[in-house]
Design a protein around this motif. Structure first.
Motif, mmCIF file in Angstrom:
data_model
loop_
_atom_site.group_PDB
_atom_site.id
_atom_site.type_symbol
_atom_site.label_atom_id
_atom_site.label_comp_id
_atom_site.label_asym_id
_atom_site.label_seq_id
_atom_site.Cartn_x
_atom_site.Cartn_y
_atom_site.Cartn_z
ATOM 1 N N TYR A 39 0.873 -1.323 -0.072
ATOM 2 C CA TYR A 39 -0.074 -0.033 0.087
ATOM 3 C C TYR A 39 0.949 1.381 -0.187
ATOM 4 C CZ TYR A 39 -3.442 -3.329 0.962
ATOM 5 O OH TYR A 39 -4.469 -4.592 0.528
ATOM 6 N N THR A 40 0.340 2.191 -0.783
ATOM 7 C CA THR A 40 1.057 3.545 -1.048
ATOM 8 C C THR A 40 0.375 4.535 -0.616
ATOM 9 O OG1 THR A 40 0.590 3.967 -3.146
ATOM 10 C CG2 THR A 40 2.131 2.299 -3.014
ATOM 11 N N SER A 41 1.015 5.885 -0.478
ATOM 12 C CA SER A 41 0.383 7.259 -0.252
ATOM 13 C C SER A 41 -0.314 7.485 -1.208
ATOM 14 C CB SER A 41 1.330 8.165 0.308
ATOM 15 O OG SER A 41 2.359 8.411 -0.604
ATOM 16 N N ASP A 42 0.085 6.715 -2.491
ATOM 17 C CA ASP A 42 -0.883 7.212 -3.781
ATOM 18 C C ASP A 42 -0.322 8.353 -4.493
ATOM 19 O OD1 ASP A 42 -2.626 6.338 -5.823
ATOM 20 O OD2 ASP A 42 -4.383 7.165 -5.096
ATOM 21 N N ASN A 43 0.918 8.809 -4.456
ATOM 22 C CA ASN A 43 1.333 9.863 -5.150
ATOM 23 C C ASN A 43 1.736 9.595 -6.461
ATOM 24 O OD1 ASN A 43 3.739 8.753 -5.362
ATOM 25 N ND2 ASN A 43 4.739 9.908 -3.448
ATOM 26 N N GLY A 44 1.494 8.780 -7.087
ATOM 27 C CA GLY A 44 1.611 8.266 -8.490
ATOM 28 C C GLY A 44 2.911 7.937 -8.873
ATOM 29 N N GLU A 45 4.118 8.269 -8.059
ATOM 30 C CA GLU A 45 5.454 8.027 -8.483
ATOM 31 C C GLU A 45 5.675 6.719 -8.177
ATOM 32 O OE1 GLU A 45 8.191 11.103 -7.228
ATOM 33 O OE2 GLU A 45 6.775 12.565 -8.334
ATOM 34 N N ASP A 46 5.254 6.247 -7.354
ATOM 35 C CA ASP A 46 5.659 4.671 -6.634
ATOM 36 C C ASP A 46 5.432 3.659 -7.747
ATOM 37 O OD1 ASP A 46 6.518 5.769 -4.105
ATOM 38 O OD2 ASP A 46 4.370 5.514 -3.442
ATOM 39 N N GLU A 47 4.458 3.690 -8.456
ATOM 40 C CA GLU A 47 4.437 2.694 -9.446
ATOM 41 C C GLU A 47 5.226 2.809 -10.654
ATOM 42 O OE1 GLU A 47 0.439 0.147 -11.331
ATOM 43 O OE2 GLU A 47 0.408 1.705 -9.652
ATOM 44 N N ALA A 48 5.400 4.105 -11.305
ATOM 45 C CA ALA A 48 6.554 4.491 -12.122
ATOM 46 C C ALA A 48 8.018 3.935 -11.667
ATOM 47 C CB ALA A 48 6.515 5.708 -12.365
ATOM 48 N N ALA A 49 8.288 4.182 -10.453
ATOM 49 C CA ALA A 49 9.565 3.788 -9.746
ATOM 50 C C ALA A 49 9.688 2.163 -9.809
ATOM 51 C CB ALA A 49 9.741 4.334 -8.295
ATOM 52 N N ILE A 50 8.706 1.452 -9.245
ATOM 53 C CA ILE A 50 8.492 0.086 -9.196
ATOM 54 C C ILE A 50 8.716 -0.620 -10.892
ATOM 55 C CG2 ILE A 50 6.976 -2.043 -8.799
ATOM 56 C CD1 ILE A 50 8.336 -1.001 -6.399
ATOM 57 N N ALA A 51 8.054 0.016 -11.619
ATOM 58 C CA ALA A 51 8.289 -0.386 -12.930
ATOM 59 C C ALA A 51 9.622 -0.315 -13.417
ATOM 60 C CB ALA A 51 7.352 0.441 -13.941
ATOM 61 N N ARG A 52 10.169 0.707 -13.315
ATOM 62 C CA ARG A 52 11.679 1.109 -13.706
ATOM 63 C C ARG A 52 12.659 -0.008 -13.163
ATOM 64 N NH1 ARG A 52 13.969 6.975 -14.792
ATOM 65 N NH2 ARG A 52 15.527 6.464 -16.275
ATOM 66 N N LEU A 53 12.573 0.126 -12.043
ATOM 67 C CA LEU A 53 13.273 -1.198 -11.230
ATOM 68 C C LEU A 53 13.172 -2.586 -11.942
ATOM 69 C CD1 LEU A 53 12.720 -0.813 -7.213
ATOM 70 C CD2 LEU A 53 14.834 -0.581 -8.611
ATOM 71 N N PHE A 54 11.911 -3.122 -12.073
ATOM 72 C CA PHE A 54 11.747 -4.157 -12.775
ATOM 73 C C PHE A 54 12.105 -4.502 -13.975
ATOM 74 C CE2 PHE A 54 9.401 -4.826 -8.704
ATOM 75 C CZ PHE A 54 9.595 -6.340 -8.245
ATOM 76 N N ASP A 55 11.626 -3.470 -14.848
ATOM 77 C CA ASP A 55 12.112 -3.360 -16.375
ATOM 78 C C ASP A 55 13.387 -3.172 -16.587
ATOM 79 O OD1 ASP A 55 9.273 -3.125 -16.641
ATOM 80 O OD2 ASP A 55 9.529 -1.051 -17.254
ATOM 81 N N THR A 56 14.276 -2.767 -15.461
ATOM 82 C CA THR A 56 15.814 -2.908 -15.773
ATOM 83 C C THR A 56 16.395 -4.239 -15.956
ATOM 84 O OG1 THR A 56 15.961 -1.035 -14.663
ATOM 85 C CG2 THR A 56 18.086 -2.128 -14.668
ATOM 86 N N TYR A 57 15.529 -5.209 -15.526
ATOM 87 C CA TYR A 57 15.985 -6.646 -15.695
ATOM 88 C C TYR A 57 15.006 -7.628 -16.302
ATOM 89 C CZ TYR A 57 19.072 -4.890 -12.068
ATOM 90 O OH TYR A 57 20.143 -4.320 -11.382
ATOM 91 N N GLY A 58 14.242 -6.768 -17.217
ATOM 92 C CA GLY A 58 13.052 -7.461 -17.871
ATOM 93 C C GLY A 58 12.314 -8.448 -17.252
ATOM 94 N N LEU A 59 12.018 -8.070 -15.988
ATOM 95 C CA LEU A 59 10.988 -8.815 -14.824
ATOM 96 C C LEU A 59 9.904 -8.091 -14.909
ATOM 97 C CD1 LEU A 59 13.670 -9.062 -11.968
ATOM 98 C CD2 LEU A 59 13.012 -10.664 -13.607
ATOM 99 N N ASP A 60 8.703 -8.936 -14.918
ATOM 100 C CA ASP A 60 7.369 -8.394 -14.357
ATOM 101 C C ASP A 60 7.297 -8.427 -12.656
ATOM 102 O OD1 ASP A 60 6.402 -8.532 -17.023
ATOM 103 O OD2 ASP A 60 5.848 -10.611 -16.883
ATOM 104 N N PRO A 61 6.805 -6.926 -12.308
ATOM 105 C CA PRO A 61 6.557 -6.786 -10.949
ATOM 106 C C PRO A 61 5.805 -8.022 -10.078
ATOM 107 C CG PRO A 61 6.286 -4.900 -11.857
ATOM 108 C CD PRO A 61 6.246 -5.937 -12.956
#
Length: 159
Positions: free
Chosen positions: A82-104
């Motif tokens: 659960y997040t504070s829903d500021n909108g940036e958490d989802e983009a940051a998680i996607a970037r972390l996982f995308d770096t390694y070609g992984l699905d969150p």
């Protein structure tokens, strides 16, 4: 001992969800927090979007994005955080996982959905009050987690 939901917060740079610092809570209320080493693919010659951190600080004091993913997997594989829903958490998680070609392997949801009797706007108002009451800074991941844990305790004791 309380059993808290998993809360997560990520501080990002100015460029499309660039993750700088990540924090999440554990079921017992403890908080894990770390700087994130920028992956080479995230940095360009003109990258100057590190917020309060220098690239040298992030590289020497941070942990690799892959280590962050592994630690998150150990704590919360196939879970909703659960997040504070500021909108940036989802983009940051996607970037972390995308770096390694992984699905969150985690899902993110706004923390206010945990509380049936509190509207989203009321939750955000209470969140702001809690930041003020505790003297903490919004957008600092460990402070976000502390506030969400405190607010969760307050809202669930009322039931």
């Amino acid at each position: 001992m309380a059993d808290y939901p998993g809360f997560i917060a990520i501080e990002t740079g100015d460029e499309d969800g660039l993750p700088l610092v990540i924090a999440w809570s554990l079921p017992d209320g403890r908080i894990k927090q770390t700087l994130i080493q920028p992956d080479d693919s995230w940095i360009t010659e003109d990258t100057n979007v590190m917020g309060a951190y220098s690239i040298e600080e992030l590289e020497s004091l941070g942990v690799s994005p892959l280590d962050v993913i592994r630690e998150l997997e150990t704590d919360y594989f196939s879970a909703t955080l659960y997040t504070s829903d500021n909108g940036e958490d989802e983009a940051a998680i996607a970037r972390l996982f995308d770096t390694y070609g992984l699905d969150p392997f985690i899902e993110l949801a706004p923390a206010n959905v945990l509380y049936d009797k509190v509207s989203a706007s009321e939750w955000h108002r209470l969140r702001s009050e809690t930041f003020n009451d505790l003297g903490l800074e919004p957008m600092r991941p460990e402070d976000e987690i502390t506030v969400m844990l405190s607010l969760h305790q307050r809202l669930t004791e009322q039931d």
